[in-house]
Design an enzyme around this catalytic site. Structure first.
Site: not given
Ligand code: SF4
Lengths: 186, 281
Positions: A40, A105
């Protein structure tokens, strides 16, 4: 829940994004570009210098991902999303060049980012963080387009099928993080 | 005096790095299944189902649960009557990480200098802690610690007058500010007391309690664990922060004596991808 999922093929049009509302489940087919922080930074610096981008952003969707190396025979290693908010600083510059969606996420995304999504009509999709072996099954192709020196942070081009995601921010200001807490806090 | 050779340590660390990243603990899977029964948000239920399925796929196909295969945190519980032979303990551990991450197709996520940020290309160095114990024990714990959740962790030096209410308030503030970023459902490790650095260490050790969700032996601490878990799950954050009843799978507290003038509290968050494995050599 599969029956309710909306099928979309990338690149996305204005009409596609105008149909989506926060909370909608979607299945994406087509091309996704993969980029994290370092890619980015380079893309945005290039735009600021007036350089030519390694791909045309119009209608595209960027997936925030840095996959594990593929095992022999795999298209891609585990490939779940990374935290989207780290890209809030850069994403509006890309949206001004036509980027129609981001997948990651975490959140909520910054106020500036949320405003920019309404202005440029761009969606924030969430796919399940840490469901990375499952998500990897939806990849048909994966290649590095640029910045190979960045290793897992390179710029990727993927072909995906039935890639599962949820609309978190729609173009009307809807935010599933706010709505979710409102609905479930006790 | 018992002797342990470095090669044994390297091989053990390499194996644990891979196993931690591929095989989610049965206690974590069970906690996810329990959460699925209680969750009433449709989106939350879908996410929990995906996580359970993901653990199945990772186990069956022997692939990483998550692409962030973490900073490798290694805890050595070293008996004082054990002698390490054949080289340096630290080098042996780092060599194990190097081998494990390469052989297991794990991602290299470590930069050598925090400011210059160039990837070291083999996931070393590990973050190594050594605790010296009586006797001839030699126990290794290898944790793959994701950054998404580590980044949402925090420490505060409270005033003694802030008391238990202050501790609860701080824990809740950290969880709420983390939102969906640490990939809820999370596991919350809290270190209370000690000094600044000891509180942080205790919060990490709290995450390593097994089985997940078991309680501290001290009843007052155990009830605080329960109370915090309830409060966190009533926050409504839910799976991935999109709303629901399952924000945390467990809260583990560890405490230590502290100065009359201080009350340190550290909150270390781990995600559902709660990856660590242990071995006794
Ligand atoms: S599950 Fe845990 S290690 Fe995997 S992206 Fe999410 S916070 Fe990071």
């Amino acid at each position: 829940m599969d029956a309710e999922a909306i099928r979309l093929t990338t690149p996305l049009t204005d009409e596609d994004v105008s149909r989506l509302r926060m909370g909608d489940r979607v299945l994406l087919d087509g091309i996704l570009y993969g980029a994290r922080d370092a890619a980015h930074k380079r893309l945005v610096e290039l735009i600021e210098k007036g350089g030519k981008l390694p791909f045309d952003l119009a209608g595209q969707v960027i997936y925030y991902v840095g996959p594990t190396p593929p095992k022999p025979g795999q298209v891609i290693g585990s490939a779940g999303p990374t935290t989207a908010t780290r890209m809030d600083k850069y994403a509006p510059v890309l949206m001004a060049k036509g980027l129609k969606g981001t997948i990651g996420k975490g959140g909520p995304r910054s106020k500036e980012m949320r405003e920019a999504m309404m202005v440029y009509r761009s969606i924030y999709f969430l796919t399940t963080g840490g469901a990375s072996a499952l998500i990897a099954r939806h990849f048909r192709r994966s290649e590095v387009v640029a910045y190979a020196d960045l290793g897992p942070e390179a710029l990727f081009r993927f072909e995906v099928e039935d890639f599962p995601a949820i609309v978190v921010n729609d173009i009307y200001g809807g935010d599933l993080f706010e709505e979710g807490i409102r609905r479930y806090a006790r | 005096m018992r002797e342990i050779h470095c090669d044994q340590i390297t091989a053990a660390v390499a194996k644990l790095c891979v196993e931690a990243n591929y095989f989610l603990g049965a206690d974590v899977v069970q906690a996810l299944e329990g959460a699925l029964k209680r969750e009433n948000s449709p989106v939350g239920r879908e996410i929990l189902k995906q996580l359970i399925e993901n653990a199945d796929i990772a186990r069956a196909e022997q692939v990483p649960l998550c692409q962030d295969t973490g900073f490798t945190v290694v805890l050595v519980e070293l008996g004082q009557d054990v002698r390490i032979v054949g080289g340096s303990l630290v080098d042996a551990i780092n060599e194990g990480v190097r081998q494990g991450y390469q052989e297991g197709f794990l991602r290299y996520s470590i930069v050598g200098d925090p400011l210059l940020r160039k990837n070291t290309g083999d996931n070393t160095p590990a973050c190594i802690h050594v605790e010296v114990l009586p006797g001839e024990v030699f126990k290794l714990t290898v944790m793959a610690k994701g950054a998404g959740c580590e980044n949402m962790s925090a420490l505060k030096m409270l005033k003694p007058s802030d008391g238990i209410e202050g501790v609860k308030g701080f824990v809740m503030k950290v969880i709420k500010e983390g939102g969906g970023n640490p990939c809820p459902p999370i596991i919350v490790g809290v270190g209370i007391g000690g000094t600044f650095e000891l509180a942080a260490y205790l919060s990490k050790k709290a995450l390593l309690r097994r089985p997940l969700g078991s309680h501290h032996p001290e009843p007052t601490v155990a009830s605080l664990e329960e109370e915090l878990l309830r409060a966190i799950n009533e926050s409504g954050l839910g799976p991935m922060g999109l709303g629901g009843r399952t924000t945390a799978l467990a809260v583990h507290l560890e405490t230590y004596s502290c100065h009359i003038a201080s009350l340190p509290v550290a909150v270390n968050i781990d995600c559902h991808s709660h990856r660590f494995k242990q071995i006794w050599l």
